[in-house]
Scaffold this active site. Sequence first.
Site, PDB file in Angstrom:
ATOM      1  N   TYR A 118       0.777  -1.233  -0.061  1.00 10.12           N
ATOM      2  CA  TYR A 118       0.058  -0.173  -0.033  1.00 10.12           C
ATOM      3  C   TYR A 118       0.839   1.410  -0.098  1.00 10.12           C
ATOM      4  CZ  TYR A 118      -2.935   3.878   1.624  1.00 10.12           C
ATOM      5  OH  TYR A 118      -3.684   4.915   2.121  1.00 10.12           O
ATOM      6  N   GLU A 176      -3.448   7.712  -3.762  1.00 11.61           N
ATOM      7  CA  GLU A 176      -3.537   6.231  -3.055  1.00 11.61           C
ATOM      8  C   GLU A 176      -3.159   5.016  -4.312  1.00 11.61           C
ATOM      9  OE1 GLU A 176      -5.811   4.752   0.625  1.00 11.61           O
ATOM     10  OE2 GLU A 176      -6.935   4.882  -1.337  1.00 11.61           O
TER      11      GLU A 176
END
Length: 457
Positions: free
Chosen positions: A178, A266
Amino acid sequence: MKAKGQKSKVIWWAATAVFGARSDQSLEGAIKARSHLHTGHNLIRFGPPPACMLYWNVRLVRHPSTSRFSMKIHEYQAKAILAQYHVPVPRGEVAFTVEEAEAAAKKIGGSVVVKAQIHAGGRGKGGGVKVVKDAAEAAAVADKMLGMTLVTHQTGPEGRVVQRLLIEETLPIERELYLGIVLDRVQGKPVFMASAAGGMEIEEVAAKTPELILKEAFEPGIGLAAYQCRKLAFGIGIPATSVNAAAAAMSALAKAYVATDASLAEINPFILAKDGKVYALDAKINFDDNALYRHKDLMELRDINEEDPLEVEASKHSLNYIKLDGTVGCMVNGAGLAMATMDIIKYAGGSPANFLDVGGGANAEQVKNAFRILLSDKNVKAVLINIFGGILRCDTLATGVVAAARDLNIKVPIVVRMEGTNVELGRKVLLESGFNFTVGEDMRDAAEKVVKLAAAH
Ligand code: GDP
Ligand code: MN
């Protein structure tokens, strides 16, 4: 916190878990979270009002060309931006039709991923991401996906109609990681986040084990330093032979964030492939609306189909409207008063159907538009008008309300609480209008009355 209707849940979870509630990114998120917070325990009902403070920050500097707060774009658009900054992304193409999907799959060759493009995450779990073996199967899946209503934990139960697909090469995934960047308002800097626990469970990681998310704040003028990139890359367990590639991707992501005036960027998952290369397998970028005036090219990426139609309509009339899921419609002038109104409705045992700030200088026409938008929400069982007459005089408001009630044939009960300039005159206009308005003595009285009426209606 309830997931329903919360469009930016990942950011919200990540931000609250990592920084605490003070550093959220979007006003919309703040208002919705605030409204959800209040469904909880008494003790937090009258907690500190971060949303109000935030609101004024946002409002005072907001550019008039737009009245949303954080513009969202699709995954394929975000990937195109990232690619410009040299973040590695899989080869892929957008498709609006089955034919385009099939052609794209043929061009890419072999097995491809068909990905629904909506402004919400959680598509993987909701059936919006399918790996297929060839172009024929891609066409079959595209045929099913286009036009379908995709429900994910971020869309709310009503879901979103899929109108675009991303057809992409498949990659052999070794690990799902991530990467994300948000603005930390406490530090006054963007913060880069990285985690080894990427993939579809990141919200749970942020909520339960926030220590698994590594953080590095950086100066926007300087960017994410080389040492910070390496520290994060090693920290999330990237093997030494891939550290340079991962660090370069991180640095590129930070550059893209700063250059586009993003409020959120993101990549989840950021993958390590079996051959040691890294890729952004998913991408999400939100932009700070205050800076959009200097990014004409980005503004063109707006997809109105993805926005709440009532919010789009309200933005056309310069009204600050955000739909919520309660039954009491609120018409208020001034953001602080609007926040306080939401609070007091909760305190009286009800639940607001919306946040609506008609602005300090609203005219009768805007009042009418505000009414129309409020009432097109079928959940609204009663309306509370809470106005402080300053620039907008109470009699002007009352005249606008009466005109709107007449034109729009309003059936739901309306409670009015007014204070300020020409209040006596305003009350008189309401009471002599022939409509059955309930006049509240003060805010508490008005809130109690409207909640009772909403429950009975
Ligand atoms: P989200 O659920 O809306 O965040 O959509 P993502 O784009 O993150 O996709 C969800 C999941 O699908 C990812 O976590 C991957 O596990 C899987 N996925 C996406 N693209 C590919 C791909 O190219 N190959 C494979 N094998 N899996 C993929
Ligand atoms: Mn994802």
